[in-house]
Write an enzyme that holds these catalytic residues in place. Structure first.
Site, PDB file in Angstrom:
ATOM      1  N   LYS A  22       0.836  -1.210   0.000  1.00 13.28           N
ATOM      2  CA  LYS A  22       0.000   0.000   0.000  1.00 13.28           C
ATOM      3  C   LYS A  22       0.866   1.253   0.000  1.00 13.28           C
ATOM      4  O   LYS A  22       0.613   2.193  -0.771  1.00 13.28           O
ATOM      5  CB  LYS A  22      -0.889   0.022   1.257  1.00 13.28           C
ATOM      6  CG  LYS A  22      -1.539   1.378   1.515  1.00 13.28           C
ATOM      7  CD  LYS A  22      -2.354   1.409   2.783  1.00 13.28           C
ATOM      8  CE  LYS A  22      -1.585   1.662   4.057  1.00 13.28           C
ATOM      9  NZ  LYS A  22      -1.241   3.066   4.320  1.00 13.28           N
ATOM     10  N   ASN A  23       1.894   1.262   0.875  1.00  7.36           N
ATOM     11  CA  ASN A  23       2.645   2.505   1.043  1.00  7.36           C
ATOM     12  C   ASN A  23       3.588   2.793  -0.116  1.00  7.36           C
ATOM     13  O   ASN A  23       4.232   3.838  -0.153  1.00  7.36           O
ATOM     14  CB  ASN A  23       3.385   2.512   2.382  1.00  7.36           C
ATOM     15  CG  ASN A  23       2.396   2.690   3.530  1.00  7.36           C
ATOM     16  OD1 ASN A  23       1.235   3.056   3.301  1.00  7.36           O
ATOM     17  ND2 ASN A  23       2.829   2.428   4.742  1.00  7.36           N
ATOM     18  N   ARG A  95      -4.559   9.491   3.628  1.00  5.24           N
ATOM     19  CA  ARG A  95      -3.374  10.189   4.116  1.00  5.24           C
ATOM     20  C   ARG A  95      -2.372  10.460   2.972  1.00  5.24           C
ATOM     21  O   ARG A  95      -1.753  11.512   2.916  1.00  5.24           O
ATOM     22  CB  ARG A  95      -2.719   9.296   5.187  1.00  5.24           C
ATOM     23  CG  ARG A  95      -1.351   9.713   5.628  1.00  5.24           C
ATOM     24  CD  ARG A  95      -1.385  10.833   6.627  1.00  5.24           C
ATOM     25  NE  ARG A  95      -0.063  11.368   6.895  1.00  5.24           N
ATOM     26  CZ  ARG A  95       0.158  12.502   7.546  1.00  5.24           C
ATOM     27  NH1 ARG A  95      -0.851  13.206   7.989  1.00  5.24           N
ATOM     28  NH2 ARG A  95       1.362  12.934   7.746  1.00  5.24           N
ATOM     29  N   ASP A 119      -5.205   7.336   8.909  1.00  2.18           N
ATOM     30  CA  ASP A 119      -5.246   6.916  10.309  1.00  2.18           C
ATOM     31  C   ASP A 119      -4.962   8.083  11.231  1.00  2.18           C
ATOM     32  O   ASP A 119      -4.148   8.945  10.927  1.00  2.18           O
ATOM     33  CB  ASP A 119      -4.181   5.835  10.541  1.00  2.18           C
ATOM     34  CG  ASP A 119      -4.539   4.554   9.835  1.00  2.18           C
ATOM     35  OD1 ASP A 119      -5.730   4.192   9.867  1.00  2.18           O
ATOM     36  OD2 ASP A 119      -3.647   3.941   9.248  1.00  2.18           O
ATOM     37  N   ASP A 309       4.771   0.272  11.947  1.00  6.13           N
ATOM     38  CA  ASP A 309       3.634  -0.488  11.414  1.00  6.13           C
ATOM     39  C   ASP A 309       3.643  -1.953  11.858  1.00  6.13           C
ATOM     40  O   ASP A 309       2.635  -2.634  11.777  1.00  6.13           O
ATOM     41  CB  ASP A 309       3.606  -0.410   9.881  1.00  6.13           C
ATOM     42  CG  ASP A 309       3.324   1.009   9.399  1.00  6.13           C
ATOM     43  OD1 ASP A 309       2.765   1.797  10.179  1.00  6.13           O
ATOM     44  OD2 ASP A 309       3.668   1.323   8.255  1.00  6.13           O
TER      45      ASP A 309
HETATM   46  N1  EPU Z   1       6.608  14.060  11.100  1.00  6.85           N
HETATM   47  C1  EPU Z   1       6.744  15.363  11.499  1.00  6.85           C
HETATM   48  N2  EPU Z   1       6.749  16.346  10.550  1.00  6.85           N
HETATM   49  C2  EPU Z   1       6.654  16.072   9.226  1.00  6.85           C
HETATM   50  C3  EPU Z   1       6.536  14.737   8.811  1.00  6.85           C
HETATM   51  C4  EPU Z   1       6.514  13.740   9.773  1.00  6.85           C
HETATM   52  O1  EPU Z   1       6.839  15.642  12.685  1.00  6.85           O
HETATM   53  O2  EPU Z   1       6.693  17.003   8.422  1.00  6.85           O
HETATM   54  C5  EPU Z   1       6.583  12.999  12.094  1.00  6.85           C
HETATM   55  C6  EPU Z   1       5.239  12.293  12.097  1.00  6.85           C
HETATM   56  O3  EPU Z   1       4.288  12.979  12.867  1.00  6.85           O
HETATM   57  C7  EPU Z   1       5.586  10.959  12.684  1.00  6.85           C
HETATM   58  C8  EPU Z   1       6.981  10.698  12.125  1.00  6.85           C
HETATM   59  O4  EPU Z   1       7.498  11.981  11.749  1.00  6.85           O
HETATM   60  O5  EPU Z   1       5.663  11.043  14.089  1.00  6.85           O
HETATM   61  C9  EPU Z   1       7.011   9.757  10.928  1.00  6.85           C
HETATM   62  O6  EPU Z   1       6.303  10.302   9.840  1.00  6.85           O
HETATM   63  P1  EPU Z   1       6.617   9.939   8.322  1.00  6.85           P
HETATM   64  O7  EPU Z   1       6.551  11.207   7.552  1.00  6.85           O
HETATM   65  O8  EPU Z   1       7.847   9.119   8.240  1.00  6.85           O
HETATM   66  O9  EPU Z   1       5.376   9.012   7.962  1.00  6.85           O
HETATM   67  P2  EPU Z   1       4.271   9.218   6.862  1.00  6.85           P
HETATM   68  O10 EPU Z   1       4.901   9.488   5.538  1.00  6.85           O
HETATM   69  O11 EPU Z   1       3.210  10.125   7.353  1.00  6.85           O
HETATM   70  C10 EPU Z   1       4.339   6.674   6.235  1.00  6.85           C
HETATM   71  C11 EPU Z   1       3.326   5.566   6.097  1.00  6.85           C
HETATM   72  C12 EPU Z   1       2.849   5.133   7.473  1.00  6.85           C
HETATM   73  C13 EPU Z   1       4.047   4.698   8.315  1.00  6.85           C
HETATM   74  C14 EPU Z   1       5.092   5.831   8.368  1.00  6.85           C
HETATM   75  C15 EPU Z   1       6.365   5.447   9.086  1.00  6.85           C
HETATM   76  C16 EPU Z   1       2.241   6.085   4.011  1.00  6.85           C
HETATM   77  C17 EPU Z   1       1.007   6.508   3.317  1.00  6.85           C
HETATM   78  N3  EPU Z   1       2.194   6.048   5.340  1.00  6.85           N
HETATM   79  O12 EPU Z   1       3.643   7.744   6.848  1.00  6.85           O
HETATM   80  O13 EPU Z   1       2.016   3.998   7.253  1.00  6.85           O
HETATM   81  O14 EPU Z   1       3.614   4.384   9.615  1.00  6.85           O
HETATM   82  O15 EPU Z   1       5.451   6.225   7.012  1.00  6.85           O
HETATM   83  O16 EPU Z   1       6.979   4.368   8.468  1.00  6.85           O
HETATM   84  O17 EPU Z   1       3.249   5.761   3.391  1.00  6.85           O
HETATM   85  C18 EPU Z   1       0.233   2.525   7.600  1.00  6.85           C
HETATM   86  O18 EPU Z   1       0.508   2.029   6.502  1.00  6.85           O
HETATM   87  O19 EPU Z   1      -0.577   2.001   8.400  1.00  6.85           O
HETATM   88  C19 EPU Z   1       0.880   3.789   7.968  1.00  6.85           C
HETATM   89  C20 EPU Z   1       0.409   4.566   8.908  1.00  6.85           C
END
Ligand code: EPU
Length: 420
Positions: A22-23, A95, A119, A309
């Site tokens: 998915k990601n 998201r 989420d 995850d």
């Molecule tokens: N964060 C910040 N500022 C930002 C960006 C992120 O503080 O500008 C923080 C977030 O709040 C969080 C941490 O950094 O505490 C990690 O965020 P990241 O940006 O790495 O995650 P994301 O891109 O929002 C993706 C996956 C998530 C997965 C995370 C970590 C997608 C669509 N989502 O999220 O997947 O948990 O990376 O690996 O790719 C899931 O699939 O269930 C899921 C939530």
């Protein structure tokens, strides 16, 4: 609300295939914005987030459909007339719609979208996306509900991320594809799904070095230089881990075909520490166990650490393992909500801030529980299969956002699950 019923099951035996991630697929779909014509993605999981992204891209001018039912192949037809304003209803449910930022700024110099859904893990800020893109000349206007970004000429920049954020790395990399000069992203995310997106962009004609490392160098190419391609989505390490965790909890001997051990080293190491026999095979990973798990201490970290995850699955394993283990969550403060649901099944877990102390119990007992998000929902299914009696899991629609046929795949290796 969609509900399923789990009956105590095990041992699990057989072979289970891992679908695409998915990601990764959601971001690969967005990359179709770069070039007019027909793009093809294979190994696409049949999940509701893909459907939601297809509707969102449709509203922007890319028609998305499966080549044939059950083909796992998506055809994305970019009309050449791409809009830069994403309608709120489509953005709200997903998201990954934040991943429109980089590609639309690269292709159109403008984007407007409502704040993304997905989420709810407490606060999920986007300050690093904004800082990285601002360094490239983008200006932002935002309030609590929407975000608008503009740029006349994107220019290459040296971007140092405070933290290796997956989304921020992807957005800066995607904007840099059409920036003037070279962009360097330091402390970049190294997840296999980020690398998959970079590989697709390179196949389309982008110039990116350092793929899979924490320093990415992107040399901008002119708008219109990218061309459509055909690309296979990387397999889903989290879905793979789900079948491994189910086998670890219920006992048995299962080959998870398509699992890449290089993508899940730390998770596999934890399985071994817990007493699971893990063996790399020619086309996947075999896991087997015929005794009770021993507990471990775990902390979630950016890749290649133990991914956040995996955490609900690991807490479920620890809940039935021998001993007392501590799980530390370093990424999302609000990501312990499923603990209350596991407790309804008899798990003995105390949370304190970023930590959960898990006292393993010999037996869980069936109850009615609710899935708060994708990964926690899958973990509750695994816990339900281990519990005496019957467990009802409501909110299964969350799981279907990211899992391709979880019920069918688990049933094929011996789990007793039914939809109600
Ligand atoms: N964060 C910040 N500022 C930002 C960006 C992120 O503080 O500008 C923080 C977030 O709040 C969080 C941490 O950094 O505490 C990690 O965020 P990241 O940006 O790495 O995650 P994301 O891109 O929002 C993706 C996956 C998530 C997965 C995370 C970590 C997608 C669509 N989502 O999220 O997947 O948990 O990376 O690996 O790719 C899931 O699939 O269930 C899921 C939530």
């Amino acid at each position: 609300m969609s509900r399923i019923l789990a009956h105590r099951s095990g041992p699990l035996v057989g072979v289970v295939d891992v679908p695409g991630a998915k990601n990764s697929v959601l971001k690969l779909m967005v990359a179709s914005l770069y070039a007019s014509g027909e793009h093809r993605l294979t190994n696409v999981p049949e999940i509701s987030d893909v459907d939601a992204m297809a509707v969102l891209l449709g509203s922007l001018g890319v028609d998305v459909r499966f080549a044939a039912p059950g083909s796992h192949e998506l055809v994305l037809s970019n009309s050449g007339q791409v809009a830069s304003v994403a309608p709120p209803d489509e953005v709200g449910s997903i998201r990954a719609s934040i991943n429109l930022l980089g590609p639309l700024l690269a292709c159109r110099g403008h984007v407007r979208l409502d704040m993304p859904g997905g989420d709810d893990f407490g606060s999920r800020p986007i300050d690093m996306h904004v800082a990285g893109l601002s360094a490239m000349g983008v200006s932002f206007e935002a309030d609590a509900t929407h975000l608008e970004a503009r740029v006349d000429r994107l220019r290459g920049a040296d971007v140092v991320l405070d933290y290796p954020s997956v989304g921020a790395t992807e957005n800066v990399m995607c904007a840099a594809v059409h920036a003037e000069g070279t962009t360097t992203i330091r402390h970049a995310a190294r997840e296999p799904e980020v690398a998959d997106l970079a590989c697709l962009l390179v196949e389309m004609g982008a110039r990116i070095d350092g793929i899979g490392t924490d320093v990415l160098r992107i040399e901008g190419v002119p708008r219109g230089a990218l061309i459509p391609t055909t690309h296979a989505v990387v397999n889903d390490r989290i879905q793979a881990a789900t079948y491994m965790a189910a086998t670890a909890v219920l006992g048995g001997d299962v080959v998870v075909r398509g699992a890449d051990p290089d993508h899940m080293r730390m998770f596999l190491r934890k399985l071994v520490e817990m007493g699971v026999d893990v063996e790399a095979t020619v086309d996947g990973v075999r896991v087997s166990i015929d005794r009770r798990l021993s507990t471990v201490d775990v902390q979630t970290l950016p890749y290649p650490g133990v991914a956040t995850d995996y955490k609900p699955l690991m807490v479920t394993m620890m809940a039935v393992a021998d001993g007392v283990g501590v799980m530390t969550e370093n990424l999302y403060p609000g990501r312990f909500r499923y603990v209350e649901e596991l407790s309804k099944l008899g798990a003995d877990i105390r949370t304190d801030g970023h930590h959960a102390v898990v006292h393993g119990v010999e037996r869980l007992r069936g109850a009615a529980v609710a899935a708060p998000d994708i990964r926690a929902g899958a973990a509750l299914v695994v816990a339900g299969l281990a519990a005496e009696g019957r467990t009802t899991i409501s909110g299964f629609e969350h799981v279907e956002r990211g899992y391709d046929d979880l019920i069918g795949r688990l049933s094929a290796i011996g789990a007793r699950l039914e939809r109600v």
